[in-house]
Design a protein around this motif. Sequence first.
Motif, PDB file in Angstrom:
ATOM      1  N   ARG A 107      40.595  43.552  36.686  1.00 45.49           N
ATOM      2  CA  ARG A 107      40.773  42.667  37.843  1.00 45.49           C
ATOM      3  C   ARG A 107      42.222  42.209  37.966  1.00 45.49           C
ATOM      4  O   ARG A 107      42.789  42.156  39.062  1.00 45.49           O
ATOM      5  N   GLU A 108      42.835  41.848  36.842  1.00 44.10           N
ATOM      6  CA  GLU A 108      44.201  41.339  36.922  1.00 44.10           C
ATOM      7  C   GLU A 108      45.179  42.435  37.330  1.00 44.10           C
ATOM      8  O   GLU A 108      46.121  42.189  38.086  1.00 44.10           O
ATOM      9  N   LYS A 109      44.954  43.658  36.857  1.00 51.40           N
ATOM     10  CA  LYS A 109      45.837  44.753  37.242  1.00 51.40           C
ATOM     11  C   LYS A 109      45.666  45.089  38.721  1.00 51.40           C
ATOM     12  O   LYS A 109      46.657  45.364  39.426  1.00 51.40           O
ATOM     13  N   ALA A 110      44.435  45.070  39.194  1.00 50.79           N
ATOM     14  CA  ALA A 110      44.185  45.346  40.611  1.00 50.79           C
ATOM     15  C   ALA A 110      44.835  44.283  41.488  1.00 50.79           C
ATOM     16  O   ALA A 110      45.419  44.594  42.531  1.00 50.79           O
ATOM     17  N   LEU A 111      44.764  43.020  41.070  1.00 54.74           N
ATOM     18  CA  LEU A 111      45.386  41.954  41.847  1.00 54.74           C
ATOM     19  C   LEU A 111      46.903  42.086  41.829  1.00 54.74           C
ATOM     20  O   LEU A 111      47.564  41.887  42.855  1.00 54.74           O
ATOM     21  N   ALA A 112      47.457  42.421  40.665  1.00 47.41           N
ATOM     22  CA  ALA A 112      48.906  42.606  40.577  1.00 47.41           C
ATOM     23  C   ALA A 112      49.359  43.695  41.550  1.00 47.41           C
ATOM     24  O   ALA A 112      50.378  43.546  42.247  1.00 47.41           O
ATOM     25  N   GLY A 116      51.797  43.550  45.180  1.00 44.87           N
ATOM     26  CA  GLY A 116      53.061  44.255  45.175  1.00 44.87           C
ATOM     27  C   GLY A 116      53.659  44.502  43.816  1.00 44.87           C
ATOM     28  O   GLY A 116      54.799  44.975  43.710  1.00 44.87           O
ATOM     29  N   GLY A 117      52.911  44.207  42.752  1.00 47.54           N
ATOM     30  CA  GLY A 117      53.395  44.443  41.399  1.00 47.54           C
ATOM     31  C   GLY A 117      53.123  45.861  40.944  1.00 47.54           C
ATOM     32  O   GLY A 117      52.419  46.630  41.608  1.00 47.54           O
ATOM     33  N   ARG A 118      53.683  46.196  39.791  1.00 46.36           N
ATOM     34  CA  ARG A 118      53.539  47.565  39.281  1.00 46.36           C
ATOM     35  C   ARG A 118      53.099  47.530  37.825  1.00 46.36           C
ATOM     36  O   ARG A 118      53.923  47.374  36.930  1.00 46.36           O
ATOM     37  N   PRO A 119      51.801  47.660  37.566  1.00 44.47           N
ATOM     38  CA  PRO A 119      51.362  47.845  36.182  1.00 44.47           C
ATOM     39  C   PRO A 119      51.559  49.294  35.758  1.00 44.47           C
ATOM     40  O   PRO A 119      51.846  50.160  36.589  1.00 44.47           O
ATOM     41  N   ALA A 120      51.414  49.547  34.471  1.00 43.37           N
ATOM     42  CA  ALA A 120      51.425  50.928  33.997  1.00 43.37           C
ATOM     43  C   ALA A 120      50.230  51.658  34.610  1.00 43.37           C
ATOM     44  O   ALA A 120      49.214  51.040  34.945  1.00 43.37           O
ATOM     45  N   PRO A 121      50.320  52.976  34.790  1.00 49.26           N
ATOM     46  CA  PRO A 121      49.151  53.724  35.289  1.00 49.26           C
ATOM     47  C   PRO A 121      47.918  53.396  34.447  1.00 49.26           C
ATOM     48  O   PRO A 121      47.988  53.374  33.224  1.00 49.26           O
ATOM     49  N   TRP A 122      46.791  53.151  35.112  1.00 50.71           N
ATOM     50  CA  TRP A 122      45.600  52.711  34.386  1.00 50.71           C
ATOM     51  C   TRP A 122      44.336  53.189  35.090  1.00 50.71           C
ATOM     52  O   TRP A 122      44.356  53.538  36.266  1.00 50.71           O
ATOM     53  N   ARG A 123      43.252  53.183  34.320  1.00 55.67           N
ATOM     54  CA  ARG A 123      41.943  53.533  34.855  1.00 55.67           C
ATOM     55  C   ARG A 123      40.888  52.646  34.199  1.00 55.67           C
ATOM     56  O   ARG A 123      40.989  52.305  33.007  1.00 55.67           O
ATOM     57  N   THR A 124      39.861  52.301  34.955  1.00 61.56           N
ATOM     58  CA  THR A 124      38.698  51.630  34.377  1.00 61.56           C
ATOM     59  C   THR A 124      37.850  52.665  33.650  1.00 61.56           C
ATOM     60  O   THR A 124      37.675  53.790  34.133  1.00 61.56           O
ATOM     61  N   CYS A 253      52.693  35.388  32.999  1.00 58.41           N
ATOM     62  CA  CYS A 253      52.629  36.817  33.283  1.00 58.41           C
ATOM     63  C   CYS A 253      53.552  37.541  32.308  1.00 58.41           C
ATOM     64  O   CYS A 253      54.728  37.185  32.189  1.00 58.41           O
ATOM     65  N   GLU A 254      53.017  38.542  31.630  1.00 59.32           N
ATOM     66  CA  GLU A 254      53.793  39.320  30.676  1.00 59.32           C
ATOM     67  C   GLU A 254      54.248  40.628  31.317  1.00 59.32           C
ATOM     68  O   GLU A 254      53.485  41.268  32.046  1.00 59.32           O
ATOM     69  N   PHE A 255      55.488  41.012  31.002  1.00 62.81           N
ATOM     70  CA  PHE A 255      56.096  42.193  31.609  1.00 62.81           C
ATOM     71  C   PHE A 255      56.808  43.042  30.563  1.00 62.81           C
ATOM     72  O   PHE A 255      57.211  42.552  29.507  1.00 62.81           O
ATOM     73  N   GLY A 261      62.539  48.860  36.561  1.00 62.20           N
ATOM     74  CA  GLY A 261      62.173  47.508  36.955  1.00 62.20           C
ATOM     75  C   GLY A 261      61.020  46.965  36.131  1.00 62.20           C
ATOM     76  O   GLY A 261      60.502  47.636  35.229  1.00 62.20           O
ATOM     77  N   PRO A 262      60.575  45.738  36.439  1.00 63.62           N
ATOM     78  CA  PRO A 262      59.533  45.109  35.634  1.00 63.62           C
ATOM     79  C   PRO A 262      58.173  45.762  35.825  1.00 63.62           C
ATOM     80  O   PRO A 262      57.744  46.012  36.952  1.00 63.62           O
ATOM     81  N   VAL A 263      57.504  46.037  34.715  1.00 63.85           N
ATOM     82  CA  VAL A 263      56.141  46.566  34.737  1.00 63.85           C
ATOM     83  C   VAL A 263      55.202  45.460  34.281  1.00 63.85           C
ATOM     84  O   VAL A 263      55.353  44.920  33.176  1.00 63.85           O
ATOM     85  N   PHE A 264      54.247  45.105  35.132  1.00 61.87           N
ATOM     86  CA  PHE A 264      53.285  44.043  34.824  1.00 61.87           C
ATOM     87  C   PHE A 264      52.358  44.503  33.703  1.00 61.87           C
ATOM     88  O   PHE A 264      51.809  45.603  33.762  1.00 61.87           O
ATOM     89  N   ASN A 265      52.186  43.640  32.692  1.00 64.77           N
ATOM     90  CA  ASN A 265      51.273  43.953  31.592  1.00 64.77           C
ATOM     91  C   ASN A 265      49.969  43.188  31.736  1.00 64.77           C
ATOM     92  O   ASN A 265      48.915  43.768  31.968  1.00 64.77           O
ATOM     93  N   GLU A 266      50.025  41.876  31.625  1.00 64.19           N
ATOM     94  CA  GLU A 266      48.814  41.067  31.769  1.00 64.19           C
ATOM     95  C   GLU A 266      49.197  39.634  32.065  1.00 64.19           C
ATOM     96  O   GLU A 266      50.377  39.264  32.003  1.00 64.19           O
ATOM     97  N   MET A 267      48.189  38.818  32.384  1.00 64.19           N
ATOM     98  CA  MET A 267      48.467  37.415  32.665  1.00 64.19           C
ATOM     99  C   MET A 267      47.442  36.527  31.988  1.00 64.19           C
ATOM    100  O   MET A 267      46.348  36.971  31.616  1.00 64.19           O
ATOM    101  N   ALA A 268      47.830  35.267  31.808  1.00 61.92           N
ATOM    102  CA  ALA A 268      46.953  34.262  31.204  1.00 61.92           C
ATOM    103  C   ALA A 268      47.001  33.019  32.074  1.00 61.92           C
ATOM    104  O   ALA A 268      48.086  32.544  32.429  1.00 61.92           O
ATOM    105  N   PRO A 269      45.830  32.445  32.421  1.00 59.91           N
ATOM    106  CA  PRO A 269      45.798  31.283  33.323  1.00 59.91           C
ATOM    107  C   PRO A 269      45.947  29.977  32.555  1.00 59.91           C
ATOM    108  O   PRO A 269      45.146  29.052  32.697  1.00 59.91           O
ATOM    109  N   ARG A 270      46.990  29.889  31.745  1.00 59.60           N
ATOM    110  CA  ARG A 270      47.096  28.764  30.799  1.00 59.60           C
ATOM    111  C   ARG A 270      48.486  28.739  30.175  1.00 59.60           C
ATOM    112  O   ARG A 270      49.303  29.636  30.387  1.00 59.60           O
TER     113      ARG A 270
END
Length: 355
Positions: A107-112, A116-124, A253-255, A261-270
């Motif tokens: 969910r967090e990668k899809a939202l990123a 307009g963010g760019r996570p590493a290529p990923w699959r569920t 948000c970790e990058f 450029g910055p690659v989004f890794n994950e986020m924590a709501p805290r």
Amino acid sequence: MGMIAPGSTLGILGSGQLGRMLAIAAAQLGYRCHIYAPESGPACDVAAAFTSGAYDDAAALAAFAQGCAAVTYEFENIDPAAIDVVARHARVAPRRKSLETAAHRAREKALAEACGGRPAPWRTVTSLAMLETALNEIGTPAILKTATEGYDGKGQIRLTAAHEASAAWAAIGERECVLEAMVAFEHEFSILLVRGIDGSSVAYPPPLNEHRDGILARSSVPAPDAIEAQAQAATALARRLADELDHVGVLTCEFFATADGPVFNEMAPRVHNSGHWTIEGAVTSQFENHVRAVLGLPLGSTALTGTAAEMVNLIGEDAAIWPSLLAEPGAHLHLYGKDEARPGRKMGHVTRVTR
């Protein structure tokens, strides 16, 4: 949703060291804290009250919330239904949407990506067949991560070849995962954004994060030029994520800093381990600013108190050096009051600020 006055009670779901530091920050502003968790922990040592209860015990959660003016949480591995129960009796921040998004890697990668963010290529991945297909599409090396409940390097397996799929799927527990491509990066860094109830936000200087065995070992500011050059874009993404979630409080948000450029890794709501340096290293700590946001107070300055700052985690037996840290000029020691030093367990941290 206005300001909640000092003398009120802030509830915290979770009894770990993040809750402990939140409670200390709240107390300095004149608020009492009530901890709710299945077991007592470091936060209970500095709080006014503690309720032992399960996160799926609706009656206990309701009774707890009724005595609080507002409630927050110190970690995201909580059933979002618990937030719904609490929200019927007290203000809750961050909101459910932040929790259920950040607690699930897909969910967090899809939202990123949507923001307009760019996570590493990923699959569920939900089956061995899906893992094999994902490996064929993404290639190796890759990393298989549980979709939920992973932290400090737990719930992760690296794959160097496609034939490792079956063993990796069994080792991960045959549960929902995400498969991520390994990316070439120069540094890891994080953006600690604080968003208030009114939608205003502030961000801290991005720390360089250095890991050991999958666990954060050191965070330092100012970051190298390669990170500073990407901080504006990363902060803008964090702000878009916070606005989309209508987030209130700290959003981390970790990058990866890469050549592209910055690659989004994950986020924590805290509040986050990579922001512990802010207690002494920033005008307003991440903990105080989180409390301010949740209680509807004006957000504080995120400027550095010196020219540089670093936080070093004391992990496992590292904490045994605490007497020498007390004797070190300029070292600020934080021990969490945990009774047993186990490998990989965060026992405390030390901060050093360069004036």
